[in-house]
Scaffold this motif. Structure first.
Motif, PDB file in Angstrom:
ATOM      1  N   MET A   1       0.843  -1.168   0.000  1.00  0.00           N
ATOM      2  CA  MET A   1       0.000   0.000   0.000  1.00  0.00           C
ATOM      3  C   MET A   1       0.894   1.238   0.000  1.00  0.00           C
ATOM      4  O   MET A   1       1.790   1.357   0.822  1.00  0.00           O
ATOM      5  N   THR A   2       0.610   2.136  -0.910  1.00  0.00           N
ATOM      6  CA  THR A   2       1.409   3.358  -0.975  1.00  0.00           C
ATOM      7  C   THR A   2       0.845   4.405  -0.029  1.00  0.00           C
ATOM      8  O   THR A   2      -0.328   4.368   0.343  1.00  0.00           O
ATOM      9  N   ARG A   3       1.679   5.346   0.313  1.00  0.00           N
ATOM     10  CA  ARG A   3       1.258   6.427   1.212  1.00  0.00           C
ATOM     11  C   ARG A   3       0.150   7.264   0.574  1.00  0.00           C
ATOM     12  O   ARG A   3      -0.676   7.838   1.271  1.00  0.00           O
ATOM     13  N   ALA A   4       0.116   7.313  -0.752  1.00  0.00           N
ATOM     14  CA  ALA A   4      -0.924   8.071  -1.454  1.00  0.00           C
ATOM     15  C   ALA A   4      -2.313   7.482  -1.213  1.00  0.00           C
ATOM     16  O   ALA A   4      -3.315   8.190  -1.334  1.00  0.00           O
ATOM     17  N   ASP A   5      -2.382   6.198  -0.862  1.00  0.00           N
ATOM     18  CA  ASP A   5      -3.660   5.537  -0.583  1.00  0.00           C
ATOM     19  C   ASP A   5      -4.111   5.740   0.865  1.00  0.00           C
ATOM     20  O   ASP A   5      -5.144   5.221   1.267  1.00  0.00           O
ATOM     21  N   GLN A   6      -3.331   6.468   1.647  1.00  0.00           N
ATOM     22  CA  GLN A   6      -3.599   6.641   3.078  1.00  0.00           C
ATOM     23  C   GLN A   6      -4.056   8.063   3.364  1.00  0.00           C
ATOM     24  O   GLN A   6      -3.626   9.005   2.710  1.00  0.00           O
ATOM     25  N   THR A   7      -4.926   8.198   4.363  1.00  0.00           N
ATOM     26  CA  THR A   7      -5.434   9.499   4.792  1.00  0.00           C
ATOM     27  C   THR A   7      -5.004   9.747   6.223  1.00  0.00           C
ATOM     28  O   THR A   7      -5.207   8.892   7.089  1.00  0.00           O
ATOM     29  N   GLU A   8      -4.423  10.922   6.470  1.00  0.00           N
ATOM     30  CA  GLU A   8      -3.995  11.244   7.835  1.00  0.00           C
ATOM     31  C   GLU A   8      -5.187  11.736   8.648  1.00  0.00           C
ATOM     32  O   GLU A   8      -5.986  12.539   8.176  1.00  0.00           O
ATOM     33  N   ILE A   9      -5.295  11.216   9.864  1.00  0.00           N
ATOM     34  CA  ILE A   9      -6.301  11.679  10.826  1.00  0.00           C
ATOM     35  C   ILE A   9      -5.592  11.934  12.151  1.00  0.00           C
ATOM     36  O   ILE A   9      -4.451  11.522  12.346  1.00  0.00           O
ATOM     37  N   ARG A  10      -6.274  12.605  13.050  1.00  0.00           N
ATOM     38  CA  ARG A  10      -5.717  12.911  14.367  1.00  0.00           C
ATOM     39  C   ARG A  10      -6.287  11.948  15.402  1.00  0.00           C
ATOM     40  O   ARG A  10      -7.471  11.621  15.373  1.00  0.00           O
ATOM     41  N   MET A  11      -5.406  11.518  16.309  1.00  0.00           N
ATOM     42  CA  MET A  11      -5.797  10.650  17.417  1.00  0.00           C
ATOM     43  C   MET A  11      -5.424  11.337  18.723  1.00  0.00           C
ATOM     44  O   MET A  11      -4.477  12.121  18.769  1.00  0.00           O
ATOM     45  N   ARG A  12      -6.142  10.987  19.770  1.00  0.00           N
ATOM     46  CA  ARG A  12      -5.813  11.441  21.121  1.00  0.00           C
ATOM     47  C   ARG A  12      -6.044  10.280  22.073  1.00  0.00           C
ATOM     48  O   ARG A  12      -7.102   9.663  22.066  1.00  0.00           O
ATOM     49  N   ILE A  13      -5.036   9.999  22.886  1.00  0.00           N
ATOM     50  CA  ILE A  13      -5.196   9.029  23.960  1.00  0.00           C
ATOM     51  C   ILE A  13      -5.240   9.819  25.257  1.00  0.00           C
ATOM     52  O   ILE A  13      -4.352  10.632  25.531  1.00  0.00           O
ATOM     53  N   VAL A  14      -6.295   9.584  26.032  1.00  0.00           N
ATOM     54  CA  VAL A  14      -6.471  10.256  27.313  1.00  0.00           C
ATOM     55  C   VAL A  14      -6.296   9.220  28.417  1.00  0.00           C
ATOM     56  O   VAL A  14      -7.000   8.206  28.436  1.00  0.00           O
ATOM     57  N   ILE A  15      -5.342   9.492  29.304  1.00  0.00           N
ATOM     58  CA  ILE A  15      -5.117   8.630  30.462  1.00  0.00           C
ATOM     59  C   ILE A  15      -5.902   9.237  31.617  1.00  0.00           C
ATOM     60  O   ILE A  15      -5.557  10.304  32.120  1.00  0.00           O
ATOM     61  N   GLU A  16      -6.994   8.591  32.000  1.00  0.00           N
ATOM     62  CA  GLU A  16      -7.814   9.042  33.122  1.00  0.00           C
ATOM     63  C   GLU A  16      -7.220   8.472  34.411  1.00  0.00           C
ATOM     64  O   GLU A  16      -6.771   7.328  34.433  1.00  0.00           O
ATOM     65  N   GLN A  17      -7.217   9.234  35.456  1.00  0.00           N
ATOM     66  CA  GLN A  17      -6.754   8.802  36.781  1.00  0.00           C
ATOM     67  C   GLN A  17      -5.359   8.174  36.764  1.00  0.00           C
ATOM     68  O   GLN A  17      -5.153   7.071  37.281  1.00  0.00           O
ATOM     69  N   PRO A  18      -4.371   8.859  36.164  1.00  0.00           N
ATOM     70  CA  PRO A  18      -3.011   8.311  36.229  1.00  0.00           C
ATOM     71  C   PRO A  18      -2.477   8.385  37.656  1.00  0.00           C
ATOM     72  O   PRO A  18      -2.945   9.204  38.454  1.00  0.00           O
ATOM     73  N   LYS A  37       4.975  13.630  29.994  1.00  0.00           N
ATOM     74  CA  LYS A  37       4.229  14.467  30.935  1.00  0.00           C
ATOM     75  C   LYS A  37       3.826  13.636  32.132  1.00  0.00           C
ATOM     76  O   LYS A  37       3.750  12.417  32.059  1.00  0.00           O
ATOM     77  N   ARG A  38       3.568  14.322  33.231  1.00  0.00           N
ATOM     78  CA  ARG A  38       3.140  13.621  34.441  1.00  0.00           C
ATOM     79  C   ARG A  38       1.985  14.380  35.073  1.00  0.00           C
ATOM     80  O   ARG A  38       1.868  15.589  34.940  1.00  0.00           O
ATOM     81  N   SER A  39       1.168  13.653  35.775  1.00  0.00           N
ATOM     82  CA  SER A  39       0.047  14.204  36.519  1.00  0.00           C
ATOM     83  C   SER A  39       0.533  14.520  37.928  1.00  0.00           C
ATOM     84  O   SER A  39       1.154  13.683  38.567  1.00  0.00           O
ATOM     85  N   GLU A  40       0.258  15.710  38.396  1.00  0.00           N
ATOM     86  CA  GLU A  40       0.670  16.086  39.748  1.00  0.00           C
ATOM     87  C   GLU A  40      -0.300  15.572  40.807  1.00  0.00           C
ATOM     88  O   GLU A  40       0.109  15.217  41.902  1.00  0.00           O
ATOM     89  N   ALA A  41      -1.602  15.555  40.472  1.00  0.00           N
ATOM     90  CA  ALA A  41      -2.608  15.173  41.476  1.00  0.00           C
ATOM     91  C   ALA A  41      -3.667  14.228  40.916  1.00  0.00           C
ATOM     92  O   ALA A  41      -4.787  14.199  41.398  1.00  0.00           O
ATOM     93  N   GLY A  42      -3.320  13.480  39.867  1.00  0.00           N
ATOM     94  CA  GLY A  42      -4.276  12.538  39.293  1.00  0.00           C
ATOM     95  C   GLY A  42      -5.101  13.106  38.153  1.00  0.00           C
ATOM     96  O   GLY A  42      -6.010  12.442  37.657  1.00  0.00           O
ATOM     97  N   GLU A  43      -4.781  14.352  37.709  1.00  0.00           N
ATOM     98  CA  GLU A  43      -5.514  14.915  36.573  1.00  0.00           C
ATOM     99  C   GLU A  43      -5.155  14.142  35.304  1.00  0.00           C
ATOM    100  O   GLU A  43      -4.093  13.550  35.196  1.00  0.00           O
ATOM    101  N   ARG A  44      -6.058  14.151  34.368  1.00  0.00           N
ATOM    102  CA  ARG A  44      -5.892  13.363  33.151  1.00  0.00           C
ATOM    103  C   ARG A  44      -4.724  13.871  32.306  1.00  0.00           C
ATOM    104  O   ARG A  44      -4.368  15.050  32.350  1.00  0.00           O
ATOM    105  N   LEU A  45      -4.156  12.955  31.547  1.00  0.00           N
ATOM    106  CA  LEU A  45      -3.080  13.267  30.619  1.00  0.00           C
ATOM    107  C   LEU A  45      -3.581  12.987  29.213  1.00  0.00           C
ATOM    108  O   LEU A  45      -4.265  11.986  28.984  1.00  0.00           O
ATOM    109  N   ALA A  46      -3.257  13.848  28.260  1.00  0.00           N
ATOM    110  CA  ALA A  46      -3.697  13.658  26.884  1.00  0.00           C
ATOM    111  C   ALA A  46      -2.495  13.679  25.948  1.00  0.00           C
ATOM    112  O   ALA A  46      -1.604  14.521  26.084  1.00  0.00           O
ATOM    113  N   PHE A  47      -2.486  12.742  25.017  1.00  0.00           N
ATOM    114  CA  PHE A  47      -1.427  12.631  24.018  1.00  0.00           C
ATOM    115  C   PHE A  47      -2.065  12.685  22.640  1.00  0.00           C
ATOM    116  O   PHE A  47      -2.883  11.834  22.298  1.00  0.00           O
TER     117      PHE A  47
END
Length: 141
Positions: A1-18, A37-47
């Motif tokens: 499969m060539t790169r021309a046959d591919q479509t770029e999309i955006r992803m996000r992984i959210v770590i809840e309660q790290p 990145k790190r959570s200081e008090a358990g807030e979520r992290l997003a990549f």
């Protein structure tokens, strides 16, 4: 499969309660921590990161890993693996992406937003979640 046959999309992984204070990062390439990145008090992290999709669907990109003919996933590095040599943990979360519903892929391809996957960052024993983690939620954000 060539790169021309591919479509770029955006992803996000959210770590809840790290686990507070534990460094997390995306894995790019074979051994490179990305966007630590790190959570200081358990807030979520997003990549946020791009992937490419193709009919099938096929999944491609710097963060996409493969296992067998169909399984595709993304690693989140934890502790020492994420670049913190003082951490008591050296782990990775494996987050499956091959089972993302087609309607979400279609919406992301149409430019309707980012595919967001959320996972719980703390295991039942109170330490950082690792190995294959279940996706708790999938949506367009």
């Amino acid at each position: 499969m060539t790169r021309a046959d591919q479509t770029e999309i955006r992803m996000r992984i959210v770590i809840e309660q790290p686990v507070p204070g534990v460094l997390h990062s995306l894995q790019s390439g074979d051994d490179i921590p990305l966007d630590p990145k790190r959570s200081e008090a358990g807030e979520r992290l997003a990549f946020d990161f791009p992937i490419r999709i193709a009919p099938g669907p096929g999944f491609f990109g710097d963060q996409v890993r493969r296992e067998g003919p169909e399984r595709r996933f993304v690693y989140i590095r934890i502790g020492q693996s994420a670049g913190d040599p003082s951490s008591p943990w050296s782990r990775r979360m494996k987050i499956d992406i091959h089972d993302i519903e087609q309607h979400l892929l279609d919406r992301a391809t149409a430019g309707d937003g980012v595919i967001e996957l959320s996972v719980n960052g703390t295991g039942k024993d109170g330490t950082p979640a690792c190995a294959t983690v279940q996706v708790a939620g999938r949506r367009i954000a």
